[in-house]
Scaffold this motif. Sequence first.
Motif, PDB file in Angstrom:
ATOM      1  N   LYS A  63     108.020  34.529  23.560  1.00 53.88           N
ATOM      2  CA  LYS A  63     108.320  35.922  23.139  1.00 53.88           C
ATOM      3  C   LYS A  63     108.600  35.820  21.574  1.00 53.88           C
ATOM      4  CE  LYS A  63     108.977  38.243  27.308  1.00 53.88           C
ATOM      5  NZ  LYS A  63     110.246  38.716  28.292  1.00 53.88           N
ATOM      6  N   ARG A  64     109.557  35.081  21.419  1.00 60.78           N
ATOM      7  CA  ARG A  64     110.123  34.898  20.279  1.00 60.78           C
ATOM      8  C   ARG A  64     109.001  34.175  19.215  1.00 60.78           C
ATOM      9  NH1 ARG A  64     114.797  30.683  20.056  1.00 60.78           N
ATOM     10  NH2 ARG A  64     114.466  31.222  17.965  1.00 60.78           N
ATOM     11  N   LEU A  65     108.371  33.413  19.433  1.00 57.85           N
ATOM     12  CA  LEU A  65     107.059  32.746  18.545  1.00 57.85           C
ATOM     13  C   LEU A  65     106.417  33.942  18.428  1.00 57.85           C
ATOM     14  CD1 LEU A  65     105.831  30.468  17.185  1.00 57.85           C
ATOM     15  CD2 LEU A  65     104.841  29.906  19.265  1.00 57.85           C
ATOM     16  N   GLU A  66     106.039  34.852  19.093  1.00 60.20           N
ATOM     17  CA  GLU A  66     104.842  35.810  18.827  1.00 60.20           C
ATOM     18  C   GLU A  66     105.535  36.808  17.548  1.00 60.20           C
ATOM     19  OE1 GLU A  66     102.711  37.924  21.840  1.00 60.20           O
ATOM     20  OE2 GLU A  66     103.697  36.692  23.247  1.00 60.20           O
ATOM     21  N   LYS A  67     106.842  37.150  17.458  1.00 63.80           N
ATOM     22  CA  LYS A  67     107.576  37.633  16.593  1.00 63.80           C
ATOM     23  C   LYS A  67     107.611  37.038  15.476  1.00 63.80           C
ATOM     24  CE  LYS A  67     110.013  40.474  20.132  1.00 63.80           C
ATOM     25  NZ  LYS A  67     111.587  40.530  20.580  1.00 63.80           N
TER      26      LYS A  67
END
Length: 111
Positions: A63-67
């Motif tokens: 989730k963090r990487l997508e952002k």
Amino acid sequence: MLGWIAEKWKSWRAYRKLIHEVDPRNFRKMAAEIHELAQLAARVCPPGQDLTEQITNIDREMKRLEKMAMRPEFKRLSTGKRLLLRQGLEESREQLLHAIGTAPSVTTTLQ
């Protein structure tokens, strides 16, 4: 002369492949895929295993990487760091696939 052109063509193709691999859009796609795999693995793995915490961590990191991949700062990362990140993503995907594959069957009845 023909050998020189062939060598330049090879190097250009390798360069284009590298650029494609470290493109932020590809990181978002990989992160989304791994996020879905983590959700699936969380559903099929029995609770209480050490793997459950690892799956939760992978899910949160995706989730963090997508952002992060949407931000302009991500493009400023060096190619080497993005390649290392890509390698880590591939390892995470393999771990999740292994976890899904080794999950015990829900039922003892043969289908």
